[in-house]
Design a protein around this motif. Structure first.
Motif, PDB file in Angstrom:
ATOM      1  N   ASN A  72       0.818  -1.211   0.000  1.00  0.00           N
ATOM      2  CA  ASN A  72       0.000   0.000   0.000  1.00  0.00           C
ATOM      3  C   ASN A  72       0.854   1.263   0.000  1.00  0.00           C
ATOM      4  OD1 ASN A  72      -2.383  -1.364  -0.115  1.00  0.00           O
ATOM      5  ND2 ASN A  72      -2.982  -0.976   2.004  1.00  0.00           N
ATOM      6  N   ALA A  73       1.996   1.207   0.684  1.00  0.00           N
ATOM      7  CA  ALA A  73       2.869   2.383   0.744  1.00  0.00           C
ATOM      8  C   ALA A  73       3.375   2.747  -0.645  1.00  0.00           C
ATOM      9  CB  ALA A  73       4.039   2.118   1.687  1.00  0.00           C
ATOM     10  N   ALA A  74       3.823   1.746  -1.415  1.00  0.00           N
ATOM     11  CA  ALA A  74       4.290   2.000  -2.778  1.00  0.00           C
ATOM     12  C   ALA A  74       3.144   2.490  -3.660  1.00  0.00           C
ATOM     13  CB  ALA A  74       4.915   0.741  -3.359  1.00  0.00           C
ATOM     14  N   ASP A  75       1.975   1.919  -3.459  1.00  0.00           N
ATOM     15  CA  ASP A  75       0.812   2.341  -4.246  1.00  0.00           C
ATOM     16  C   ASP A  75       0.470   3.803  -3.960  1.00  0.00           C
ATOM     17  OD1 ASP A  75      -0.628   1.209  -6.270  1.00  0.00           O
ATOM     18  OD2 ASP A  75      -1.780  -0.147  -5.007  1.00  0.00           O
ATOM     19  N   TRP A  76       0.484   4.183  -2.690  1.00  0.00           N
ATOM     20  CA  TRP A  76       0.153   5.570  -2.349  1.00  0.00           C
ATOM     21  C   TRP A  76       1.156   6.550  -2.961  1.00  0.00           C
ATOM     22  CZ3 TRP A  76      -4.200   7.511  -1.433  1.00  0.00           C
ATOM     23  CH2 TRP A  76      -5.164   6.866  -0.657  1.00  0.00           C
ATOM     24  N   ILE A  77       2.414   6.157  -3.004  1.00  0.00           N
ATOM     25  CA  ILE A  77       3.424   7.014  -3.627  1.00  0.00           C
ATOM     26  C   ILE A  77       3.103   7.208  -5.105  1.00  0.00           C
ATOM     27  CG2 ILE A  77       5.862   7.137  -4.301  1.00  0.00           C
ATOM     28  CD1 ILE A  77       6.453   5.689  -1.595  1.00  0.00           C
ATOM     29  N   GLY A  78       2.740   6.123  -5.783  1.00  0.00           N
ATOM     30  CA  GLY A  78       2.355   6.223  -7.188  1.00  0.00           C
ATOM     31  C   GLY A  78       1.114   7.073  -7.384  1.00  0.00           C
ATOM     32  N   ILE A  79       0.155   6.931  -6.485  1.00  0.00           N
ATOM     33  CA  ILE A  79      -1.079   7.711  -6.564  1.00  0.00           C
ATOM     34  C   ILE A  79      -0.778   9.208  -6.466  1.00  0.00           C
ATOM     35  CG2 ILE A  79      -3.185   8.286  -5.269  1.00  0.00           C
ATOM     36  CD1 ILE A  79      -3.332   5.195  -4.662  1.00  0.00           C
ATOM     37  N   MET A  80       0.130   9.581  -5.569  1.00  0.00           N
ATOM     38  CA  MET A  80       0.469  10.991  -5.423  1.00  0.00           C
ATOM     39  C   MET A  80       1.122  11.538  -6.697  1.00  0.00           C
ATOM     40  SD  MET A  80      -0.799  11.891  -2.699  1.00  0.00           S
ATOM     41  CE  MET A  80      -1.548  11.089  -1.286  1.00  0.00           C
ATOM     42  N   ALA A  81       1.885  10.706  -7.392  1.00  0.00           N
ATOM     43  CA  ALA A  81       2.475  11.142  -8.667  1.00  0.00           C
ATOM     44  C   ALA A  81       1.389  11.387  -9.709  1.00  0.00           C
ATOM     45  CB  ALA A  81       3.476  10.100  -9.168  1.00  0.00           C
ATOM     46  N   THR A  82       0.352  10.541  -9.726  1.00  0.00           N
ATOM     47  CA  THR A  82      -0.744  10.768 -10.678  1.00  0.00           C
ATOM     48  C   THR A  82      -1.435  12.087 -10.384  1.00  0.00           C
ATOM     49  OG1 THR A  82      -2.606   9.720  -9.463  1.00  0.00           O
ATOM     50  CG2 THR A  82      -1.151   8.255 -10.726  1.00  0.00           C
ATOM     51  N   ARG A  83      -1.554  12.427  -9.146  1.00  0.00           N
ATOM     52  CA  ARG A  83      -2.268  13.659  -8.780  1.00  0.00           C
ATOM     53  C   ARG A  83      -1.482  14.899  -9.180  1.00  0.00           C
ATOM     54  NH1 ARG A  83      -5.095  11.843  -2.970  1.00  0.00           N
ATOM     55  NH2 ARG A  83      -6.251  10.082  -3.901  1.00  0.00           N
ATOM     56  N   LEU A  84      -0.163  14.838  -9.073  1.00  0.00           N
ATOM     57  CA  LEU A  84       0.661  15.959  -9.517  1.00  0.00           C
ATOM     58  C   LEU A  84       0.566  16.116 -11.032  1.00  0.00           C
ATOM     59  CD1 LEU A  84       2.685  18.171  -8.840  1.00  0.00           C
ATOM     60  CD2 LEU A  84       4.505  16.469  -9.025  1.00  0.00           C
ATOM     61  N   ASN A  85       0.678  15.007 -11.759  1.00  0.00           N
ATOM     62  CA  ASN A  85       0.554  15.070 -13.217  1.00  0.00           C
ATOM     63  C   ASN A  85      -0.831  15.571 -13.635  1.00  0.00           C
ATOM     64  OD1 ASN A  85       3.147  14.078 -13.583  1.00  0.00           O
ATOM     65  ND2 ASN A  85       2.496  11.972 -13.903  1.00  0.00           N
ATOM     66  N   ALA A  86      -1.859  15.092 -12.951  1.00  0.00           N
ATOM     67  CA  ALA A  86      -3.225  15.507 -13.289  1.00  0.00           C
ATOM     68  C   ALA A  86      -3.427  16.998 -13.038  1.00  0.00           C
ATOM     69  CB  ALA A  86      -4.231  14.694 -12.475  1.00  0.00           C
ATOM     70  N   GLN A  87      -2.867  17.513 -11.956  1.00  0.00           N
ATOM     71  CA  GLN A  87      -3.006  18.939 -11.660  1.00  0.00           C
ATOM     72  C   GLN A  87      -2.344  19.774 -12.743  1.00  0.00           C
ATOM     73  OE1 GLN A  87      -4.839  19.807  -8.857  1.00  0.00           O
ATOM     74  NE2 GLN A  87      -4.855  21.858  -9.735  1.00  0.00           N
ATOM     75  N   LEU A  88      -1.218  19.298 -13.260  1.00  0.00           N
ATOM     76  CA  LEU A  88      -0.531  19.991 -14.347  1.00  0.00           C
ATOM     77  C   LEU A  88      -1.412  20.024 -15.597  1.00  0.00           C
ATOM     78  CD1 LEU A  88       1.889  21.207 -15.866  1.00  0.00           C
ATOM     79  CD2 LEU A  88       2.796  18.867 -16.108  1.00  0.00           C
ATOM     80  N   VAL A  89      -1.973  18.874 -15.966  1.00  0.00           N
ATOM     81  CA  VAL A  89      -2.822  18.807 -17.157  1.00  0.00           C
ATOM     82  C   VAL A  89      -4.065  19.684 -16.986  1.00  0.00           C
ATOM     83  CG1 VAL A  89      -4.255  17.284 -18.568  1.00  0.00           C
ATOM     84  CG2 VAL A  89      -1.965  16.538 -17.844  1.00  0.00           C
ATOM     85  N   LYS A  90      -4.685  19.606 -15.820  1.00  0.00           N
ATOM     86  CA  LYS A  90      -5.873  20.432 -15.551  1.00  0.00           C
ATOM     87  C   LYS A  90      -5.555  21.914 -15.745  1.00  0.00           C
ATOM     88  CE  LYS A  90      -8.267  22.424 -11.621  1.00  0.00           C
ATOM     89  NZ  LYS A  90      -9.297  23.117 -12.408  1.00  0.00           N
ATOM     90  N   ALA A  91      -4.435  22.356 -15.195  1.00  0.00           N
ATOM     91  CA  ALA A  91      -4.078  23.769 -15.269  1.00  0.00           C
ATOM     92  C   ALA A  91      -3.908  24.223 -16.716  1.00  0.00           C
ATOM     93  CB  ALA A  91      -2.803  24.025 -14.473  1.00  0.00           C
ATOM     94  N   CYS A  92      -3.425  23.324 -17.566  1.00  0.00           N
ATOM     95  CA  CYS A  92      -3.186  23.684 -18.967  1.00  0.00           C
ATOM     96  C   CYS A  92      -4.483  23.894 -19.735  1.00  0.00           C
ATOM     97  CB  CYS A  92      -2.338  22.611 -19.648  1.00  0.00           C
ATOM     98  SG  CYS A  92      -0.619  22.555 -19.059  1.00  0.00           S
ATOM     99  N   PHE A  93      -5.599  23.379 -19.246  1.00  0.00           N
ATOM    100  CA  PHE A  93      -6.882  23.572 -19.921  1.00  0.00           C
ATOM    101  C   PHE A  93      -7.581  24.860 -19.496  1.00  0.00           C
ATOM    102  CE2 PHE A  93      -6.541  19.090 -21.067  1.00  0.00           C
ATOM    103  CZ  PHE A  93      -7.065  19.105 -22.352  1.00  0.00           C
ATOM    104  N   GLY A  94      -7.072  25.529 -18.483  1.00  0.00           N
ATOM    105  CA  GLY A  94      -7.644  26.801 -18.078  1.00  0.00           C
ATOM    106  C   GLY A  94      -9.115  26.691 -17.729  1.00  0.00           C
ATOM    107  N   SER A  95      -9.912  27.612 -18.279  1.00  0.00           N
ATOM    108  CA  SER A  95     -11.329  27.691 -17.917  1.00  0.00           C
ATOM    109  C   SER A  95     -12.153  26.522 -18.453  1.00  0.00           C
ATOM    110  CB  SER A  95     -11.926  29.002 -18.434  1.00  0.00           C
ATOM    111  OG  SER A  95     -11.828  29.070 -19.855  1.00  0.00           O
ATOM    112  N   LEU A  96     -11.630  25.763 -19.405  1.00  0.00           N
ATOM    113  CA  LEU A  96     -12.356  24.587 -19.901  1.00  0.00           C
ATOM    114  C   LEU A  96     -12.481  23.513 -18.828  1.00  0.00           C
ATOM    115  CD1 LEU A  96     -10.949  24.095 -23.515  1.00  0.00           C
ATOM    116  CD2 LEU A  96     -13.265  24.808 -22.881  1.00  0.00           C
TER     117      LEU A  96
END
Length: 231
Positions: A72-96
């Motif tokens: 679970n510890a390794a999984d949670w680390i991977g999950i946090m990486a997905t959230r950082l990447n997702a936040q980056l992608v979200k920001a690039c779409f702006g108001s959409l």
């Protein structure tokens, strides 16, 4: 209104670090598609990629034995990486993309923008499974799985030169290939847990190479494409 689900592999968003050129071209394609199809919406589920693997390996190398054995510890680390990447992608779409990154696909709101971005939820499966759950929630019949491979092969082509690419495959045959168990950082065309759920729901999954932006647009448009269809 049509909702299309794309599971965007971390291996193409951030193979080692964010691939700025890919993200720029992908976002531009998605914006152009939405402009041409005003009744459509996109849900993008973003994986962890290189940062997930790097930090998971760092944990295994640095942790005491009993801690390193905690999956679970390794999984949670991977999950946090997905959230950082997702936040980056979200920001690039702006108001959409007006809503926060979704981290629990079962509690995703009816989104207010044209794009909704999701990330990893909890241990036990990859973001592929989150994409399947979002397809169920928003009544989508297809998940487009974008990764660094163009097609599913009969075997791992890196290990077996005789492996053959597939245009189509049944869920029964695909699940026989990938098995039923999830391991953090496991590299397979589509997560075994997600595959089981997708088969139960009768979903179609299209596996395609995500770096080919024109091919992804063709899939969204319902045209001819390079990839493997699982149904």
């Amino acid at each position: 209104m049509s909702t299309k689900i794309l599971s965007v592999g971390g291996s193409i968003v951030a193979p080692e670090q964010p691939d700025v050129d890919f993200i720029r071209r992908f976002v531009a394609m998605a914006k152009a598609y939405l402009a041409a199809h005003p009744s459509d919406r996109l849900i993008l589920v973003v994986g962890g990629g290189g940062p997930a693997r790097i930090y998971q390996q760092a944990f295994r190398d640095a942790a005491e034995t009993d801690a390193a054995d905690d999956g679970n510890a390794a999984d949670w680390i991977g999950i946090m990486a997905t959230r950082l990447n997702a936040q980056l992608v979200k920001a690039c779409f702006g108001s959409l993309c007006a809503d926060a990154v979704v981290t629990d696909p079962t509690a995703a709101p009816a989104f207010t923008g044209r794009v909704l971005v999701a990330a990893g939820w909890k241990p036990g499966f990859s973001t592929d499974n989150d994409a399947v759950l979002l397809a169920e929630k928003f009544d989508a019949d297809t998940v487009v799985n974008l990764s660094n491979i163009e097609k599913v092969y009969t075997d791992d082509p890196r290990k077996n030169p005789g492996a053959q690419p597939l245009d189509t495959i049944s869920w029964a045959d695909f699940r026989a290939m990938v098995g039923d168990e999830w391991q953090p950082g496991k590299n397979c065309p589509f997560d075994p847990i997600a595959s089981k759920k997708a088969a139960e729901l009768g979903l179609t999954v299209i596996c395609a190479g995500g770096k080919n932006i024109e091919n992804t647009r063709a899939i969204l448009e319902g045209g001819a494409y390079i990839g493997t269809t699982i149904r």
